[in-house]
Design a protein around this motif. Structure first.
Motif, PDB file in Angstrom:
ATOM      1  N   VAL A 162      32.647   4.350  14.453  1.00 34.23           N
ATOM      2  CA  VAL A 162      32.760   4.932  13.115  1.00 34.23           C
ATOM      3  C   VAL A 162      31.442   5.615  12.732  1.00 34.23           C
ATOM      4  O   VAL A 162      31.439   6.723  12.194  1.00 34.23           O
ATOM      5  CB  VAL A 162      33.150   3.845  12.076  1.00 34.23           C
ATOM      6  CG1 VAL A 162      32.939   4.326  10.648  1.00 34.23           C
ATOM      7  CG2 VAL A 162      34.596   3.422  12.290  1.00 34.23           C
ATOM      8  N   GLN A 163      30.320   4.972  13.049  1.00 35.38           N
ATOM      9  CA  GLN A 163      29.018   5.575  12.767  1.00 35.38           C
ATOM     10  C   GLN A 163      28.814   6.851  13.574  1.00 35.38           C
ATOM     11  O   GLN A 163      28.332   7.849  13.040  1.00 35.38           O
ATOM     12  CB  GLN A 163      27.891   4.581  13.075  1.00 35.38           C
ATOM     13  CG  GLN A 163      27.786   3.461  12.073  1.00 35.38           C
ATOM     14  CD  GLN A 163      26.736   2.433  12.467  1.00 35.38           C
ATOM     15  OE1 GLN A 163      26.184   2.472  13.565  1.00 35.38           O
ATOM     16  NE2 GLN A 163      26.470   1.500  11.571  1.00 35.38           N
ATOM     17  N   LYS A 164      29.178   6.824  14.848  1.00 38.34           N
ATOM     18  CA  LYS A 164      29.028   8.020  15.687  1.00 38.34           C
ATOM     19  C   LYS A 164      29.857   9.184  15.148  1.00 38.34           C
ATOM     20  O   LYS A 164      29.432  10.333  15.216  1.00 38.34           O
ATOM     21  CB  LYS A 164      29.449   7.734  17.137  1.00 38.34           C
ATOM     22  CG  LYS A 164      28.404   7.017  17.943  1.00 38.34           C
ATOM     23  CD  LYS A 164      28.649   7.131  19.429  1.00 38.34           C
ATOM     24  CE  LYS A 164      29.830   6.356  19.913  1.00 38.34           C
ATOM     25  NZ  LYS A 164      29.954   6.309  21.375  1.00 38.34           N
ATOM     26  N   ALA A 165      31.032   8.863  14.612  1.00 38.10           N
ATOM     27  CA  ALA A 165      31.914   9.892  14.075  1.00 38.10           C
ATOM     28  C   ALA A 165      31.513  10.305  12.651  1.00 38.10           C
ATOM     29  O   ALA A 165      32.116  11.190  12.072  1.00 38.10           O
ATOM     30  CB  ALA A 165      33.354   9.401  14.084  1.00 38.10           C
ATOM     31  N   LYS A 166      30.478   9.630  12.109  1.00 34.04           N
ATOM     32  CA  LYS A 166      29.978   9.900  10.762  1.00 34.04           C
ATOM     33  C   LYS A 166      31.069   9.777   9.700  1.00 34.04           C
ATOM     34  O   LYS A 166      31.138  10.544   8.757  1.00 34.04           O
ATOM     35  CB  LYS A 166      29.308  11.267  10.703  1.00 34.04           C
ATOM     36  CG  LYS A 166      28.100  11.348  11.628  1.00 34.04           C
ATOM     37  CD  LYS A 166      27.430  12.682  11.572  1.00 34.04           C
ATOM     38  CE  LYS A 166      26.263  12.659  12.561  1.00 34.04           C
ATOM     39  NZ  LYS A 166      25.626  13.921  12.723  1.00 34.04           N
ATOM     40  N   LEU A 167      31.915   8.773   9.886  1.00 35.11           N
ATOM     41  CA  LEU A 167      32.965   8.494   8.913  1.00 35.11           C
ATOM     42  C   LEU A 167      32.432   7.539   7.859  1.00 35.11           C
ATOM     43  O   LEU A 167      31.632   6.659   8.169  1.00 35.11           O
ATOM     44  CB  LEU A 167      34.180   7.871   9.601  1.00 35.11           C
ATOM     45  CG  LEU A 167      34.854   8.723  10.661  1.00 35.11           C
ATOM     46  CD1 LEU A 167      35.937   7.921  11.369  1.00 35.11           C
ATOM     47  CD2 LEU A 167      35.427   9.987  10.051  1.00 35.11           C
ATOM     48  N   LYS A 168      32.881   7.698   6.657  1.00 40.58           N
ATOM     49  CA  LYS A 168      32.441   6.822   5.569  1.00 40.58           C
ATOM     50  C   LYS A 168      33.586   5.885   5.216  1.00 40.58           C
ATOM     51  O   LYS A 168      34.218   6.025   4.170  1.00 40.58           O
ATOM     52  CB  LYS A 168      32.009   7.653   4.378  1.00 40.58           C
ATOM     53  CG  LYS A 168      30.777   8.453   4.697  1.00 40.58           C
ATOM     54  CD  LYS A 168      30.290   9.246   3.525  1.00 40.58           C
ATOM     55  CE  LYS A 168      29.155  10.039   4.055  1.00 40.58           C
ATOM     56  NZ  LYS A 168      28.219  10.610   3.498  1.00 40.58           N
TER      57      LYS A 168
END
Length: 66
Positions: A34-40
């Protein structure tokens, strides 16, 4: 304990880990993705199955950038 289904399903990603540790590792994996995909979005802990053995289904998901 060696799973009798390993020849049919291909095996688990974390067969050597204790179940609770496996759940933590799965949650951490999703958090990193999720962090790699920059999702919030909030990642909640992995939900334990009431069946420790014999509950897995094989699944593989693929995503691409929009």
């Amino acid at each position: 304990m060696k799973c009798p289904m390993i020849k049919k399903c291909g095996g688990c990603f974390y067969p050597q880990d204790q179940y609770q540790e496996e759940l933590k590792e799965k949650t951490l994996f999703i958090e990193k993705e999720v962090q790699k995909a920059k999702l919030k979005i909030e990642v909640k802990p992995t939900v334990a199955s009431p069946l420790v053995n014999g509950y897995r289904n094989r699944s593989e998901e693929h995503t691409s950038e929009l």
